[in-house]
Design an enzyme around this catalytic site. Structure first.
Site, PDB file in Angstrom:
ATOM      1  N   TRP A  97       0.843  -1.173   0.052  1.00  0.00           N
ATOM      2  CA  TRP A  97       0.091   0.005  -0.012  1.00  0.00           C
ATOM      3  C   TRP A  97       0.697   1.341   0.050  1.00  0.00           C
ATOM      4  CZ3 TRP A  97      -0.548   4.133   3.334  1.00  0.00           C
ATOM      5  CH2 TRP A  97      -1.653   4.869   3.030  1.00  0.00           C
ATOM      6  N   HIS A  98       1.952   1.099   0.568  1.00  0.00           N
ATOM      7  CA  HIS A  98       2.824   2.502   0.729  1.00  0.00           C
ATOM      8  C   HIS A  98       3.809   2.664  -0.585  1.00  0.00           C
ATOM      9  CE1 HIS A  98       2.077   2.000   4.838  1.00  0.00           C
ATOM     10  NE2 HIS A  98       2.409   3.265   5.068  1.00  0.00           N
ATOM     11  N   GLY A  99       3.850   1.543  -1.419  1.00  0.00           N
ATOM     12  CA  GLY A  99       4.506   1.805  -2.745  1.00  0.00           C
ATOM     13  C   GLY A  99       4.798   0.593  -3.262  1.00  0.00           C
ATOM     14  N   PHE A 158       2.188   8.467  -1.454  1.00  0.00           N
ATOM     15  CA  PHE A 158       1.837   7.421  -1.202  1.00  0.00           C
ATOM     16  C   PHE A 158       0.466   7.255  -1.595  1.00  0.00           C
ATOM     17  CE2 PHE A 158       4.840   7.413   2.449  1.00  0.00           C
ATOM     18  CZ  PHE A 158       5.870   6.594   1.728  1.00  0.00           C
TER      19      PHE A 158
END
Length: 465
Positions: free
Chosen positions: A319-321, A465
Site C-alpha cells: 500500500w505504501h508503494g 503514497f
C-alpha cells in the site's frame, strides 16, 4: 495545494471558511465544501479530478444496484464491481509497472508506459471501498445523493493524505451537522498544532536527515551516524504525518465533522502490536475491519491467524508503494508481530515496561531505515552501519559531530514533543495554563507562516503514497 502553503493559508482557507459560516442552510454548506474540494484537488490534479468524480459516481451506481437488488447473488456481484472499480484504478496507476514490468521484459514485449500516480489515490480509493462495503452490510447507510457521496470521497481536509474516514463514521454528519464558533476555535487550535509539527519540527528534522546522509556518503559511514539518521527520520515522518492528520482533524472540526484520531503517541509503545494500534490508526482500522476480520481474523487457529497476518502485512507494505523495500518493511513487521504473539509473548509479559519500550523503539528505528531507502544497495549499506557490519566502521565521525552541533536544538525539542509530556502536569494545572496555551498556539501559527515564507523545503512525505 498543501495545507502548509501560503496559497492555502492566506487565500483558499479564509475564503472557504468564510463562505461556510455565512451559508445558512446545510445544503449550501455542503455545496461550498464540495466545490472547494474539487478546486483543491484540481489545483494539483487538473486531469485526475475528473477521474475522481467518475469513480465516485460509478461506486454510487453499483451501490444503488446493491440497495435495490433482491437476490443476494446480484448484491454480491454489484459489491464486487463497486470494490473492483477503485481497486483497478489503484492497481494500474500505482502498481502496473511494478507488477508487469518484469514479466513483459522476460517475454520480450515493450514495457507498459508508467502512469503518473494521482495525488492521494491510496487514501480516497480506500474511502470509496469503505462506503461500498458499509452500504452492503447495512442498507441504512446507502446514500441516495451522488453529490453527498462525492462530498464524502472528495472532502479536502482528508482527501490526499488521510486519515482514512470510514463512511459509517461520517454518514450522519453529512446529512446533519452544525458549524459553531466553539468548533471553529477548537479546529483552529488543532490546525495550529499540526502546522507547527509540520513546519517547525518535521521540516527541520528532514533537513538534518539529508545532512547526515550527505556527510556519511562523502566521508564514510559510522554506527552512530546510522542510528542518528534513523532517529531523526522517525521524528520527521511522525511529525510530518501526524501534523497533517492534526490539520485534517482540525479542519474537519471547523466544518462540523469529527474525524477519529490517527496517532496516539506511538513511540511510547511497549510492543510492536501496540505501536501499530497507535500509529496510522485509520489504516490499521481499515485493514483489520475490511480484510483481517473477513479473512477469519484469529478465530481459526494460530496457523490461519499467521496466514491472515501475512496477507495483511504484505498488503500494508505494498500500500505504501510499488517498491521492494516497502514489501520488506511490511514483512519485517509481520515477522515481529508473529514472534511477539506466538513465541515470546510469555517472556515479554515479565519484562519491565521501560526495557520493552526501548527495545520496541529500536526495532521501529530499524523499520524506518527499511522504509526510507528504496534503493536496496543503499538499504543494505545503512542496515549494516547500524550494527557495525561492512568493514571497520567507526563509532562516529567528526563530520557527524559537526552536523549534530549545527542542528541540535530543534531535533531535541522534537524528541521531547514525541512523548506525552502534557500528562506530567496535573489536571488543575493544565486548566490554569489553557489561556497561555492559546497564546502559544497563536505564536506557533505566526512563526510557522514566517518559516514557510523563508524556506523552500516543505514536502509532505505521505503525498507520495
Amino acid at each position: 495545494m498543501v495545507f502548509s502553503s501560503l496559497t492555502y493559508l492566506l487565500l483558499f482557507m479564509p475564503i472557504v471558511v468564510g463562505l461556510t459560516f455565512v451559508s445558512k442552510k446545510l445544503s449550501w454548506k455542503n455545496m461550498v465544501l464540495l466545490i472547494a474540494s474539487i478546486v483543491f484537488y484540481g489545483w494539483g490534479e487538473p486531469v485526475w479530478v475528473y477521474g475522481l468524480i467518475l469513480l465516485a459516481f460509478l461506486v454510487w451506481l453499483f451501490a444503488t444496484c446493491v440497495h435495490h437488488a433482491k437476490a443476494r447473488w446480484v448484491k454480491r456481484i454489484c459489491l464486487a464491481l463497486a470494490v473492483m472499480a477503485p481497486m483497478s484504478v489503484l492497481l494500474y496507476t500505482k502498481y502496473g509497472g511494478f507488477l508487469l514490468g518484469g514479466l513483459l521484459t522476460k517475454l520480450g514485449l515493450p514495457i507498459m508506459p508508467a502512469s503518473e500516480m494521482p495525488l492521494g489515490i491510496s487514501f480516497f480509493t480506500f474511502q470509496i471501498i469503505t462506503y461500498a462495503v458499509d452500504a452492503y452490510r447495512d442498507d441504512r447507510l446507502y446514500q441516495r445523493s451522488p453529490l453527498k457521496l462525492l462530498l464524502y470521497v472528495a472532502c479536502f481536509p482528508q482527501l490526499v493524505a488521510g486519515p482514512i474516514v470510514c463512511y459509517r463514521d461520517i454518514s450522519e454528519e453529512i446529512d446533519e451537522r452544525q458549524t459553531t464558533p466553539d468548533d471553529f476555535v477548537a479546529g483552529m487550535k488543532r490546525f495550529a498544532v499540526g502546522l507547527g509539527k509540520k513546519v517547525l519540527l518535521a521540516n527541520i528534522c528532514g533537513k538534518v536527515v539529508e545532512a547526515v546522509i550527505a556527510n556519511q556518503s562523502l566521508y564514510g559511514m559510522s554506527v552512530a551516524g546510522g542510528w542518528y539518521m534513523a532517529l531523526l527520520y522517525s521524528l520527521q515522518i511522525y511529525f510530518d504525518f501526524s501534523g497533517y492528520s492534526d490539520m485534517a482533524i482540525g479542519l474537519g472540526r471547523i466544518f462540523g465533522f469529527h474525524y477519529a484520531e490517527n496517532f496516539n503517541y506511538p513511540y511510547i509503545s511497549t510492543g510492536i502490536s501496540e505501536f501499530w494500534r497507535r500509529w496510522h490508526i485509520s489504516l490499521g482500522t481499515f485493514f483489520r475491519e475490511y480484510l483481517y476480520i473477513p479473512l477469519g481474523g484469529n478465530r481459526r487457529g494460530k496457523a490461519r491467524q499467521a496466514f491472515n497476518l501475512f496477507v495483511v502485512w504484505a498488503l500494508t507494505g505494498l500500500w505504501h508503494g510499488a517498491s521492494l523495500n516497502f514489501v520488506l518493511w511490511g514483512l519485517y513487521y509481520f515477522v515481529l508481530i508473529v514472534l511477539e504473539r506466538f513465541v515470546f509473548g510469555g517472556l515479554l509479559a515479565k519484562l519491565p515496561k521501560l526495557f520493552k519500550g526501548i527495545c520496541t523503539y529500536l526495532l521501529v528505528l530499524v523499520g524506518w531505515v527499511i522504509f526510507y531507502f528504496t534503493d536496496t544497495a543503499q538499504l543494505g549499506t545503512y542496515l549494516g552501519s547500524l550494527f557495525g557490519i561492512g568493514g571497520n566502521l567507526p563509532l562516529y565521525t567528526q563530520e557527524l559531530l559537526m552536523v549534530v552541533r549545527q542542528y541540535s536544538f530543534l531535533p531535541l525539542i522534537a524528541l521531547i514533543a514525541a512523548f506525552p509530556v502534557k500528562k506530567l502536569f496535573s489536571e488543575p494545572l493544565q486548566q490554569r495554563l489553557k489561556p497561555l496555551a492559546t497564546l502559544w498556539l497563536t505564536l506557533v501559527f505566526i512563526l510557522s507562516v514566517m518559516m514557510i515564507i523563508g524556506q523552500s523545503y516543505n514536502p509532505f512525505i505521505y503525498f507520495r503514497f
